[in-house]
Design a protein around this motif. Structure first.
Motif, PDB file in Angstrom:
ATOM      1  N   ALA A 258       0.799  -1.219   0.000  1.00  0.00           N
ATOM      2  CA  ALA A 258       0.000   0.000   0.000  1.00  0.00           C
ATOM      3  C   ALA A 258       0.836   1.275   0.000  1.00  0.00           C
ATOM      4  O   ALA A 258       0.301   2.358  -0.226  1.00  0.00           O
ATOM      5  N   GLY A 259       2.136   1.160   0.245  1.00  0.00           N
ATOM      6  CA  GLY A 259       2.981   2.339   0.365  1.00  0.00           C
ATOM      7  C   GLY A 259       3.190   2.710   1.818  1.00  0.00           C
ATOM      8  O   GLY A 259       2.329   2.486   2.674  1.00  0.00           O
ATOM      9  N   ALA A 260       4.346   3.307   2.124  1.00  0.00           N
ATOM     10  CA  ALA A 260       4.715   3.607   3.502  1.00  0.00           C
ATOM     11  C   ALA A 260       3.774   4.622   4.132  1.00  0.00           C
ATOM     12  O   ALA A 260       3.376   4.478   5.292  1.00  0.00           O
ATOM     13  N   VAL A 261       3.420   5.659   3.373  1.00  0.00           N
ATOM     14  CA  VAL A 261       2.565   6.713   3.923  1.00  0.00           C
ATOM     15  C   VAL A 261       1.202   6.162   4.310  1.00  0.00           C
ATOM     16  O   VAL A 261       0.697   6.404   5.412  1.00  0.00           O
ATOM     17  N   ALA A 262       0.589   5.408   3.407  1.00  0.00           N
ATOM     18  CA  ALA A 262      -0.726   4.827   3.685  1.00  0.00           C
ATOM     19  C   ALA A 262      -0.657   3.851   4.854  1.00  0.00           C
ATOM     20  O   ALA A 262      -1.583   3.776   5.669  1.00  0.00           O
ATOM     21  N   ALA A 263       0.432   3.093   4.957  1.00  0.00           N
ATOM     22  CA  ALA A 263       0.565   2.104   6.027  1.00  0.00           C
ATOM     23  C   ALA A 263       0.639   2.777   7.390  1.00  0.00           C
ATOM     24  O   ALA A 263      -0.039   2.368   8.339  1.00  0.00           O
ATOM     25  N   VAL A 264       1.467   3.817   7.508  1.00  0.00           N
ATOM     26  CA  VAL A 264       1.592   4.534   8.778  1.00  0.00           C
ATOM     27  C   VAL A 264       0.290   5.243   9.117  1.00  0.00           C
ATOM     28  O   VAL A 264      -0.180   5.225  10.269  1.00  0.00           O
ATOM     29  N   GLU A 265      -0.329   5.861   8.100  1.00  0.00           N
ATOM     30  CA  GLU A 265      -1.584   6.575   8.338  1.00  0.00           C
ATOM     31  C   GLU A 265      -2.691   5.622   8.770  1.00  0.00           C
ATOM     32  O   GLU A 265      -3.495   5.933   9.650  1.00  0.00           O
ATOM     33  N   THR A 266      -2.724   4.428   8.183  1.00  0.00           N
ATOM     34  CA  THR A 266      -3.727   3.434   8.562  1.00  0.00           C
ATOM     35  C   THR A 266      -3.507   2.957   9.995  1.00  0.00           C
ATOM     36  O   THR A 266      -4.465   2.760  10.751  1.00  0.00           O
TER      37      THR A 266
END
Length: 272
Positions: free
Chosen positions: A201-209
């Protein structure tokens, strides 16, 4: 060959996985499922996680031999900040078992071919930077209370910590700071690595999730954090050897916790 995409998923899109609300029963069930995964082939998983207690012992020996006795506790507690990244091979084993695929330990090493590797590396570096910042903070707290001089011995250090006002302040401030770092690590990584492994999903989406999952489930995930901390302490007591069992159980359980927290992506299933 992994392509370098960390801001978006493999399709160049910014994704926002749906986060579920869970309860205490889900936390307990995730632990039960993680233990069940571990029981299938425990020798493989213990082999994968032996590096954790071995590295811990090396760090302990290095600090006690280098006049840094006061950093032993911050190192051992802060090393747990890297746990979500260290357990990534275990997420893969649980993922493969879920899909009915071969779960031999060698598949954990095949993660180097994962298209999500750049994103995984970015979040891993973030956790390592958090770990270094924690050590710097711990050192600064000690220096502000005891000065620049290192403790003369383990006995002298323990006496200062347990019987002086400065020692009590060190315990109070150190654990308060450690709590803040633990919360940050939990909030940013509780489902980040399983999500990247599962969907790229990508690093940004993973951290945000991960952050949205914690925001939606503060009490259950606070309980999860307490359980993780308690098990790590228990595993560390017998010269860290217990971590060779605790780490894989927590790693597998984290995968199942991810499954409970995040709605599955029905559009793509990516076996490796």
């Amino acid at each position: 060959m992994a392509s370098f995409h960390v801001m978006t998923d493999a399709r160049g899109m910014r994704v926002q996985p749906v986060v579920r609300r869970i309860g205490t029963a889900d936390i307990m069930d995730a632990l039960r499922l993680g233990l069940d995964d571990f029981r299938q082939k425990p020798s493989h998983y213990v082999f994968l996680c032996l590096i954790y207690p071995v590295v811990g012992l090396i760090l302990t020996r290095w600090t006690t031999g280098a006049g840094a006795i006061h950093l032993v506790y911050p190192l051992m507690s802060g090393f747990a900040l890297l746990g979500p990244f260290a357990a990534i091979g275990l997420y893969e084993i649980s993922r493969r078992r879920e899909l009915g695929m071969d779960t031999s330990w060698r598949h954990a090493l095949e993660l180097r071919y994962s298209p999500a590797l750049p994103s995984i590396a970015v979040v891993g570096i973030m956790l390592f930077a958090l770990f270094l910042l924690w050590l710097y903070t711990a050192q600064s707290i000690y220096t502000s209370l005891f000065g620049e001089a290192a403790p003369a011995s383990v006995g002298v250090f323990l006496n200062e910590v347990l019987t002086t006002r400065q020692g009590w302040m060190l315990i109070l401030l150190g654990n308060a700071a450690g709590f803040i770092f633990a919360v940050v690590a939990l909030a940013t990584s509780v489902v980040a690595f399983p999500l990247m492994l599962d969907r790229d999903a990508g690093a940004v989406a993973a951290v945000e999730t991960s952050m949205r999952a914690v925001w939606a489930n503060p009490l259950p995930l606070a309980l999860w954090g307490l359980i993780v901390a308690a098990l790590l302490v228990i595993g560390a007591i017998p010269l860290l050897a217990g971590l060779a069992v605790v780490m894989p159980v927590l790693g597998h359980s984290t995968w199942h916790l991810y499954r409970k927290l995040v709605e599955p992506d029905r559009s793509m299933r990516r076996p490796m």
